[in-house]
Motif scaffolding. Structure first.
Motif, short mmCIF file in Angstrom:
data_model
loop_
_atom_site.label_atom_id
_atom_site.label_comp_id
_atom_site.label_asym_id
_atom_site.label_seq_id
_atom_site.Cartn_x
_atom_site.Cartn_y
_atom_site.Cartn_z
N SER A 53 28.73 43.05 38.05
CA SER A 53 29.47 41.65 37.98
C SER A 53 30.52 41.65 37.14
N LEU A 54 30.54 42.53 35.93
CA LEU A 54 31.65 42.87 35.22
C LEU A 54 32.88 43.69 35.75
N ARG A 55 32.20 44.70 36.61
CA ARG A 55 33.17 45.72 37.29
C ARG A 55 34.17 44.57 38.27
N ARG A 58 36.71 39.39 38.50
CA ARG A 58 37.74 38.51 38.97
C ARG A 58 37.42 38.30 40.75
N LEU A 59 37.21 39.32 41.36
CA LEU A 59 36.85 39.17 42.81
C LEU A 59 35.89 38.09 43.07
N CYS A 61 34.79 35.91 41.16
CA CYS A 61 35.00 34.53 40.72
C CYS A 61 35.86 33.77 41.73
N ALA A 62 36.54 34.80 42.58
CA ALA A 62 37.42 34.13 43.59
C ALA A 62 36.51 33.84 44.72
N LEU A 63 35.49 34.73 45.09
CA LEU A 63 34.70 34.48 46.13
C LEU A 63 33.61 33.28 46.12
N ALA A 64 33.32 33.34 44.66
CA ALA A 64 32.37 32.01 44.25
C ALA A 64 33.09 30.69 44.02
N SER A 115 41.52 41.60 44.31
CA SER A 115 40.75 42.39 44.82
C SER A 115 40.42 43.82 44.04
N ALA A 116 41.39 44.16 43.19
CA ALA A 116 40.92 45.32 42.16
C ALA A 116 40.37 45.01 40.96
N SER A 117 40.08 43.68 40.83
CA SER A 117 39.26 42.96 39.60
C SER A 117 39.98 43.56 38.50
#
Length: 420
Positions: A53-55, A58-59, A61-64, A115-117
Motif C-alpha cells: 500500500s505504501l508503494r 497514490r494510485l 487512493c485514486a482507486l478507492a 499511475s506511478a504513485s
C-alpha cells in the motif's frame, strides 16, 4: 487470505506510518512489539499489505477515492492480490463491486504521477532526468520490491564459496551481474541466522552500493577516510579491498551509527578501521589530517530517492523543500572533507539520490570554487576493476549514475574527483 482482524491491524499500521515521523521499518517494528500475540505468519501478511500500500499509495487512493487506510488496503487487495467483491465484503468493505471495477480498469487513464504513485514534484523531476522512452520502465522499477543483495567479505571468504554455503542451506542466490563480490536473491529471506553471518562472511548491501568503494581504487598501506561512514557498509568494503592494511578512518556525527559499525567491523574481522564521532559542522580535530589523506569518500546525507524500492514511505514523507536543505548540507560536507585530500589524492562524492539538486548541482558548485579538482571518468575506473559498467551507461559525462530500471540496483550518483 487476509482476515478482518489483520485487515484492521494493517490499516492501523499504515495510518501510523503515514501520519507519524520516522521510517516505516522502525514504526513497523514498534507496532509489532506492541502486538506480541501476532505470530510470524500474521506479521508477514500485515507487512506485505502495508508495504504494498505504501508503494502504490497514490494510485490506491485514486482507486478507492479516499486516503482512508482501510479503503487503501482494500484497494491494494483488489488491484494487486486479485480479491473479488465477495472477499472484500467479508472484510467489511463498502461498495466492493465499485472498488473491484476500478481496480481492474485501465490505469493508463490516470496521470503519470498517479499511475506511478509519485508525488507531483518527484514525477516532474523524473521527466526531466530521463528520456520519455524510459519513464514507464523507470516507474515500474521504482514500484517493484528490491531484491536481497549481499556482499561476500573477501577477508574471510569468496563469492563462490559463500554461494555454495547458501545453496547447501537451501538458499539459492545468484551472482550479481555487475559487482564481482555480490550475490542476489530475488525474494526476501532471512539470512541473519545463517552461520556465515555470525562468522562475518557477508554483509547485506545493495549491488549499487558495492560499486562505490572500488571508485576510490584503494591501495594497500594508504590512509583513507570515509567521511560520512554511518553504519559502515562502504567502510567495511574498503577495509576488505585494502586487505586490512593501511589506515581507514570512519567519521560520522552519529554515535549510534558508529556503534553499529564497531559491531560489524568486529564480526567482519576488519582491523584497520579507526572510528571517530565528529561534531556537527567543521571539527577542528581534523586539522591534523588536512592535506594528508590519500583518498576520501563522502557518502553525503541525502533524500534517499534512489532507495524507494526498499523504503517506499520516503515518497510520502519527503517534501521538496527538504531537498534544498539536504543539498546545502551536502555542499558544506563536501567542502569540509575536501580539505583532507593530499595533492594528487582522490575525492569521491556519492548520494543514493537521483535528484540533480543533490548531485550534478552540488558538484558544479564545488568545482566552481575548487579549481584544484578535476573530474575523472567513473566507468573507466570500474572497467579497470573488472566491472563492465561502461557498456551499460548511456550518460555521456564522467559521473556514475545507477538506476533500478537500467542496472537493477538502487539509484546512486557518484562523481570521482582528482586533486591536482
Amino acid at each position: 487470505m487476509i482476515t478482518p482482524a489483520l485487515h484492521e491491524a494493517a490499516a492501523r499500521l499504515l495510518g501510523d506510518i503515514l501520519e507519524g515521523p520516522g521510517a516505516a521499518d522502525a514504526r513497523m517494528d514498534r507496532f509489532f512489539r506492541a502486538q506480541p500475540r501476532l505470530g510470524p505468519k500474521d506479521r508477514g501478511v500485515i507487512a506485505e499489505a502495508v508495504y504494498g500500500s505504501l508503494r502504490h499509495h497514490r494510485l490506491l487512493c485514486a482507486l478507492a477515492q479516499t486516503p482512508e487506510p482501510r479503503h487503501v488496503i482494500a484497494a491494494w487487495l483488489a488491484a494487486f492480490e486479485g480479491y473479488n467483491a465477495r472477499q472484500l465484503q467479508t472484510l467489511g468493505v463498502a461498495h466492493p463491486e465499485a472498488l473491484v471495477a476500478a481496480a481492474r480498469a485501465d490505469r493508463d487513464a490516470y496521470p503519470f504521477a498517479v499511475s506511478a504513485s509519485l508525488p507531483d514534484w518527484l514525477a516532474a523531476r523524473l521527466t526531466t532526468l530521463l528520456p520519455a522512452s524510459e519513464l514507464s520502465a523507470a516507474a515500474a522499477a521504482l514500484l517493484a520490491p528490491a531484491p536481497l543483495d549481499v556482499r561476500a567479505n573477501t577477508l574471510k571468504t569468496d563469492r563462490a564459496t559463500l554461494q555454495q554455503a547458501f545453496a547447501s542451506a537451501g538458499h539459492e542466490l545468484d551472482p550479481t551481474p555487475l559487482s564481482p563480490w555480490g550475490l542476489r536473491r530475488a525474494s526476501r529471506a532471512s539470512l541473519f541466522r545463517a552461520p556465515e553471518f555470525a562468522a562475518g562472511h557477508f554483509e547485506v548491501q545493495d549491488e549499487g552500493s558495492q560499486l562505490i568503494a572500488p571508485l576510490l581504487e584503494p591501495r594497500r598501506g594508504e590512509r583513507i577516510v570515509d567521511y560520512c561512514a554511518g553504519a559502515g557498509g562502504k567502510t567495511l568494503h574498503l577495509s576488505a579491498l585494502l586487505a586490512n592494511s593501511g589506515m581507514l578512518y570512519a567519521f560520522d556525527t552519529s554515535q549510534k551509527r558508529l556503534d553499529r559499525l564497531r559491531e560489524r567491523a568486529t564480526r567482519a574481522g576488519c582491523d584497520n578501521i579507526r572510528i571517530q564521532t565528529l561534531e556537527a559542522g567543521p571539527d577542528n580535530r581534523l586539522k591534523r589530517l588536512y592535506g594528508k589523506i590519500d583518498r576520501v569518500l563522502v557518502d553525503a546525507p541525502c533524500s534517499g530517492t534512489g532507495t524507494v524500492r526498499r523504503s517506499p514511505d520516503i515518497k510520502w514523507r519527503l517534501a521538496f523543500e527538504r531537498v534544498a536543505h539536504l543539498a546545502g548540507q551536502a555542499r558544506a560536507i563536501l567542502t569540509q572533507a575536501s580539505r583532507l585530500v593530499r595533492p594528487g589524492g582522490r575525492l569521491v562524492y556519492v548520494t543514493c539520490s537521483v535528484l540533480r539538486e543533490e548531485n550534478e548541482d552540488v558538484i558544479a558548485d564545488f568545482l566552481a570554487e575548487h579549481g584544484e579538482y578535476t573530474p575523472i571518468d567513473a566507468s573507466g575506473i570500474l572497467t579497470r576493476r573488472g566491472i563492465p559498467f561502461s557498456a551499460r551507461a548511456p550518460d555521456a559525462d564522467s559521473a556514475l549514475r545507477l538506476w533500478p530500471h537500467r542496472h537493477g540496483t538502487d539509484g546512486f550518483f557518484a562523481q570521482v574527483l582528482q586533486r591536482g
